[in-house]
Design an enzyme around this catalytic site. Structure first.
Site, mmCIF file in Angstrom:
data_model
loop_
_atom_site.group_PDB
_atom_site.id
_atom_site.type_symbol
_atom_site.label_atom_id
_atom_site.label_comp_id
_atom_site.label_asym_id
_atom_site.label_seq_id
_atom_site.Cartn_x
_atom_site.Cartn_y
_atom_site.Cartn_z
ATOM 1 N N CYS A 1 57.779 84.742 57.092
ATOM 2 C CA CYS A 1 58.870 84.649 56.136
ATOM 3 C C CYS A 1 59.111 83.186 55.770
ATOM 4 O O CYS A 1 59.074 82.310 56.616
ATOM 5 C CB CYS A 1 60.189 85.221 56.630
ATOM 6 S SG CYS A 1 60.103 86.962 57.009
ATOM 7 N N ARG B 1 53.512 82.088 54.441
ATOM 8 C CA ARG B 1 54.313 82.555 55.579
ATOM 9 C C ARG B 1 54.616 84.050 55.526
ATOM 10 O O ARG B 1 55.237 84.598 56.425
ATOM 11 C CB ARG B 1 55.641 81.786 55.627
ATOM 12 C CG ARG B 1 55.488 80.290 55.684
ATOM 13 C CD ARG B 1 56.833 79.622 55.733
ATOM 14 N NE ARG B 1 57.538 80.006 56.931
ATOM 15 C CZ ARG B 1 57.375 79.441 58.112
ATOM 16 N NH1 ARG B 1 56.529 78.459 58.254
ATOM 17 N NH2 ARG B 1 58.052 79.859 59.162
ATOM 18 N N TRP C 1 57.592 88.573 55.413
ATOM 19 C CA TRP C 1 56.544 89.198 56.223
ATOM 20 C C TRP C 1 57.296 90.205 57.090
ATOM 21 O O TRP C 1 58.039 89.828 58.001
ATOM 22 C CB TRP C 1 55.838 88.155 57.086
ATOM 23 C CG TRP C 1 54.626 88.674 57.812
ATOM 24 C CD1 TRP C 1 53.359 88.749 57.332
ATOM 25 C CD2 TRP C 1 54.569 89.178 59.148
ATOM 26 N NE1 TRP C 1 52.516 89.275 58.291
ATOM 27 C CE2 TRP C 1 53.227 89.543 59.409
ATOM 28 C CE3 TRP C 1 55.511 89.362 60.160
ATOM 29 C CZ2 TRP C 1 52.808 90.078 60.633
ATOM 30 C CZ3 TRP C 1 55.094 89.897 61.374
ATOM 31 C CH2 TRP C 1 53.760 90.244 61.595
ATOM 32 N N ASN D 1 64.679 84.101 58.366
ATOM 33 C CA ASN D 1 63.329 84.103 58.930
ATOM 34 C C ASN D 1 63.498 84.208 60.437
ATOM 35 O O ASN D 1 64.268 83.449 61.022
ATOM 36 C CB ASN D 1 62.633 82.794 58.539
ATOM 37 C CG ASN D 1 61.389 82.533 59.357
ATOM 38 O OD1 ASN D 1 60.721 83.472 59.789
ATOM 39 N ND2 ASN D 1 61.071 81.275 59.559
ATOM 40 N N GLY D 2 62.799 85.170 61.066
ATOM 41 C CA GLY D 2 62.918 85.340 62.518
ATOM 42 C C GLY D 2 63.245 86.777 62.862
ATOM 43 O O GLY D 2 63.065 87.677 62.030
ATOM 44 N N GLU E 1 35.737 81.968 67.279
ATOM 45 C CA GLU E 1 36.344 81.438 66.063
ATOM 46 C C GLU E 1 35.597 81.934 64.821
ATOM 47 O O GLU E 1 36.222 82.308 63.827
ATOM 48 C CB GLU E 1 36.375 79.899 66.118
ATOM 49 C CG GLU E 1 36.988 79.213 64.921
ATOM 50 C CD GLU E 1 38.425 79.620 64.625
ATOM 51 O OE1 GLU E 1 39.059 80.332 65.427
ATOM 52 O OE2 GLU E 1 38.937 79.228 63.553
ATOM 53 N N LYS F 1 37.304 84.095 61.842
ATOM 54 C CA LYS F 1 37.296 83.624 60.449
ATOM 55 C C LYS F 1 36.768 84.718 59.528
ATOM 56 O O LYS F 1 37.304 84.962 58.463
ATOM 57 C CB LYS F 1 36.411 82.371 60.280
ATOM 58 C CG LYS F 1 36.986 81.078 60.780
ATOM 59 C CD LYS F 1 38.094 80.510 59.938
ATOM 60 C CE LYS F 1 39.475 80.918 60.319
ATOM 61 N NZ LYS F 1 40.126 80.492 61.486
ATOM 62 N N GLU G 1 39.370 87.874 59.467
ATOM 63 C CA GLU G 1 40.723 87.697 58.928
ATOM 64 C C GLU G 1 40.744 87.523 57.415
ATOM 65 O O GLU G 1 41.701 87.932 56.772
ATOM 66 C CB GLU G 1 41.508 86.590 59.647
ATOM 67 C CG GLU G 1 41.047 85.178 59.426
ATOM 68 C CD GLU G 1 41.863 84.162 60.222
ATOM 69 O OE1 GLU G 1 43.033 84.418 60.540
ATOM 70 O OE2 GLU G 1 41.312 83.087 60.530
ATOM 71 N N HIS H 1 26.259 95.550 78.217
ATOM 72 C CA HIS H 1 27.077 96.378 79.105
ATOM 73 C C HIS H 1 28.012 97.285 78.321
ATOM 74 O O HIS H 1 29.150 97.519 78.730
ATOM 75 C CB HIS H 1 27.847 95.483 80.083
ATOM 76 C CG HIS H 1 26.952 94.677 80.965
ATOM 77 N ND1 HIS H 1 26.144 95.232 81.929
ATOM 78 C CD2 HIS H 1 26.671 93.349 80.989
ATOM 79 C CE1 HIS H 1 25.440 94.293 82.532
ATOM 80 N NE2 HIS H 1 25.740 93.130 81.959
ATOM 81 N N LYS I 1 50.863 82.649 58.354
ATOM 82 C CA LYS I 1 50.303 81.461 58.990
ATOM 83 C C LYS I 1 51.110 81.021 60.200
ATOM 84 O O LYS I 1 50.565 80.631 61.214
ATOM 85 C CB LYS I 1 50.229 80.316 57.982
ATOM 86 C CG LYS I 1 49.490 79.123 58.563
ATOM 87 C CD LYS I 1 49.011 78.201 57.494
ATOM 88 C CE LYS I 1 48.165 77.094 58.074
ATOM 89 N NZ LYS I 1 46.883 77.581 58.616
HETATM 90 C C1 G6P Z 1 48.524 82.759 63.214
HETATM 91 C C2 G6P Z 1 47.536 82.207 62.223
HETATM 92 C C3 G6P Z 1 46.297 81.695 62.954
HETATM 93 C C4 G6P Z 1 46.699 80.664 63.995
HETATM 94 C C5 G6P Z 1 47.744 81.230 64.969
HETATM 95 C C6 G6P Z 1 48.337 80.148 65.842
HETATM 96 O O1 G6P Z 1 48.061 83.935 63.770
HETATM 97 O O2 G6P Z 1 47.171 83.197 61.295
HETATM 98 O O3 G6P Z 1 45.428 81.069 62.022
HETATM 99 O O4 G6P Z 1 45.569 80.257 64.704
HETATM 100 O O5 G6P Z 1 48.817 81.809 64.242
HETATM 101 O O6 G6P Z 1 49.077 79.277 65.015
HETATM 102 P P1 G6P Z 1 49.493 77.808 65.428
HETATM 103 O O7 G6P Z 1 50.349 77.312 64.301
HETATM 104 O O8 G6P Z 1 50.256 77.926 66.720
HETATM 105 O O9 G6P Z 1 48.240 77.023 65.608
#
Ligand code: G6P
Length: 617
Positions: free
Chosen positions: A2, A27, A76, A102-103, A490, A494, A497, A513, A612
């Site tokens: 949010c 956000r 969100w 937000n929260g 990672e 990527k 997502e 396994h 994010k």
């Molecule tokens: C969210 C984002 C990720 C990020 C994670 C941790 O899930 O979509 O891309 O890695 O949060 O975020 P931070 O701000 O703590 O690195």
């Protein structure tokens, strides 16, 4: 998680609010809304389901709403479906109190029940409406002003919030409150802004106040007055934001994600520049004095717990291998969402390292607090200055990635890697495992990473062609061992997502396994092979997949040409010290995720269901 904005000043508020929300859309983007007030007239609330452009169309880019004061929100969803009814702003029945939030308000059910008994009616499924009505309730019951009504409310609510609130009897004013959700206040002298994040207001001002936890503020045009929970005024310094609005623009790139992938060499250089110094003897050294992290402190460390979420935790897995190998300090990586609830056993001489781009991730913040509650020294690797994690950690190692807008992180991840290599090298030196010359050699090698990433980027079309050809695939698997496995995590994240292609990262030796049963004719298997001690082993595991019909992509270091005997297609990254391999190997995988998503026509910078900055647990 949010985004909120607010404006009071001499301009029409709605276009300013929409422009701010555009920069906060990362956000959350399932619905949006505005509340704007023209002088003493009634506040007009407009909401729309879906992305911000729907709201913008509804109000003609803001021109259909008149008024110099307003608040806005991009959502969100947590409580209640993503529809117009649950979109913010929310208002008390008589529009006495209107707010964006937000929260999460954890005890909203109990507040709602109490207020329902008092005759309040609710028109949404959100937790926010409970707070709005509670403020209204205290305001009327005790006949107090906004600050006192908000303070009484904050004492009653549990959870996290950044709130921007308008009161019917206070035209031209916005009241804000904050706990564990980000919020900054900007001013130009005759205008005042509030926002969840700096980019929202950078077009207007670079002068900001950081409001602290359990603090409130009253915003009037050009002025912000801060209060603690007792209603006493508190003084705050104005801070100048170092980066400018262009840093948060696409600058000709099609998406923020590809722009940020290209910014990695510069971001890494900036992060190294902050900590790597050249000594009089011509040797490079690490200077963590900005973080207050002395060699005496590190010399004593018995174990390290790395606590983080998402990509930041993947940095943790790389760091685990690098720190253990160089410094021989035991390292455990913990998903922050698990860490605090399993009552972690921490050695008093241990170190808890939290890693976070935003510095606001709720789980990571709580992990940090758990460590502090146990009296353990904490270090935060953080990108956003003034963020909650940065403020609460004992030591802060900032990354200098600049603003990262795309939801999928790239340049912040890369800078976090750099910060963790520096930590590993410093620990190794203090433990007597590296001498000054070896430290300098490693730092010199790190200094070549930006140039090597540039070389990889120059060949990005090859990854693009491959990604485009495979964009219709349903599944992809990534396998590797040790650091290569961490790189796989990672790479897999990527890809999934942003492109929504199902993908998994597996430790190469573990695949047989169980998971290998998913391999069928044409299944894409990406083998990462940058570590010489496990190169042959991973190659054998790739061979096992090939025998079962899998299509193999190899990602390895220049010179390892034998991969081509096994893999159907191979990508090479330049040679570097193997401890730093993740910094190079991740780049083709970022490109793979990006170009797959582009080929599938997905909204790369704002993938579905994601946000994010995840400020709820
Ligand atoms: C969210 C984002 C990720 C990020 C994670 C941790 O899930 O979509 O891309 O890695 O949060 O975020 P931070 O701000 O703590 O690195």
């Amino acid at each position: 998680m949010c985004g909120i904005v607010g404006y009071t000043g001499g301009q029409q508020a709605a276009p300013v609010l929409l422009s701010g929300l555009t920069r906060l859309e990362y956000r959350g983007y399932d619905s949006a809304g505005l509340a704007v007030r023209n002088g003493e007239a009634d506040t007009v609330v407009v909401k729309a389901e879906g992305k911000l452009k729907n709201l913008s169309e509804k109000v003609d880019g803001g021109h259909a709403l008149k008024g110099l004061c307003g608040i806005g929100h991009t959502r969100w969803a947590t409580h209640g479906a993503a529809n117009e009814r649950n979109a913010h702003p929310h208002a008390s029945a008589d529009h006495n109190v209107i707010a964006v939030h937000n929260g999460i308000i954890e005890n909203y059910v109990e507040i709602k029940e109490k207020l329902t008994h008092k005759g309040y009616e609710f028109s949404s499924d959100t937790d926010t409406e409970a707070v709005v009505n509670l403020i209204d309730y205290y305001y009327k019951k005790y006949k107090v002003g906004p600050i006192d009504a908000i303070a009484k409310t904050l004492v009653r609510v549990r959870g996290s919030y950044a709130l921007a609130i308008m009161f019917k009897e206070y035209p031209g004013e916005i009241y804000v409150a904050r706990k564990d959700s980000p919020m900054i206040i900007g001013t130009t002298g005759d205008e005042t802004f509030v926002a969840s994040d700096v980019p929202a207001i950078l077009n207007y001002t670079r002068q900001v106040y950081y409001i602290g936890n359990l603090e409130m503020a009253r915003l009037t045009p050009g002025h912000a007055e801060f209060y603690d929970l007792n209603g006493d005024i508190i003084e705050k310094p104005l801070t100048k934001i170092e980066w400018n609005a262009e840093a948060a623009e696409k600058q000709g790139y099609e998406h923020f994600m590809i722009k940020e992938i290209h910014e990695q060499p510069k971001a890494i250089e900036d992060t190294m520049k902050a900590y790597v110094k050249m000594g009089d003897d011509g040797l490079s050294t690490i200077d963590f004095s900005e973080a207050g992290l002395t060699k005496e402190i590190l010399a004593d460390v018995s174990q390290i717990h790395i606590v983080a979420c998402g990509s930041a935790s993947h940095v943790g897995y790389v760091a685990q291998y690098v720190i253990e190998d160089l410094a021989r300090i035991p390292v455990r990586v913990e998903m922050a969402s698990e860490f605090r609830y399993r009552k972690p056993i921490l050695d008093p001489k241990g170190l808890v390292v939290v890693i976070s781009q935003s510095g606001e991730t709720a789980d990571t913040l709580e992990g940090l607090r758990e460590a502090k509650a146990q009296g353990i020294r904490t270090v935060a690797i953080v990108n956003v200055k003034g963020s909650s994690i940065a403020r609460e950690a004992d030591h802060v190692v900032y990354t200098y990635a600049g603003p990262e807008i795309a939801v999928a992180t790239t340049k912040a991840y890369s800078c976090q890697l750099i910060a963790s290599y520096l930590l590993a090298i410093t620990c190794a030196e203090t433990k007597g495992r590296l001498d000054a010359g070896q430290v300098s050699d490693l730092l010199m090698e790190m200094g070549t990473i930006p140039g090597k990433i540039q070389t990889i980027l120059e060949d990005k079309e090859r990854v693009q062609r491959f990604a485009t050809g495979f964009a219709a695939m349903h599944d992809a698997f990534f396998i590797g061992r040790s650091i290569d496995y961490a790189i796989c995590m990672e790479g897999s994240l990527k890809l999934k997502e942003v492109s929504y292609i199902h993908s998994e990262a597996y430790a190469a030796g573990e695949l047989k396994h169980g998971t290998i049963s998913l391999v069928e004719e044409g299944t894409l298997m990406i083998g990462v092979l940058t570590q010489s001690n496990v190169y042959e082993k991973t190659l054998s595991n790739m061979q096992e997949v090939k025998s079962r019909g899998g299509f193999l992509m190899g990602l390895t270091t220049a010179g390892n040409y034998t991969v081509e005997d096994t893999a159907d297609v191979t990508f090479y990254v330049p040679k570097t010290d193997e401890h730093f391999a993740a910094s190079l190997a991740v780049v083709p995988l970022q490109l793979l995720g990006y170009y797959s998503a582009v080929a599938r026509g997905e909204d790369v910078d704002k993938p579905r269901n994601l946000a994010k900055s995840v400020t709820v647990e």
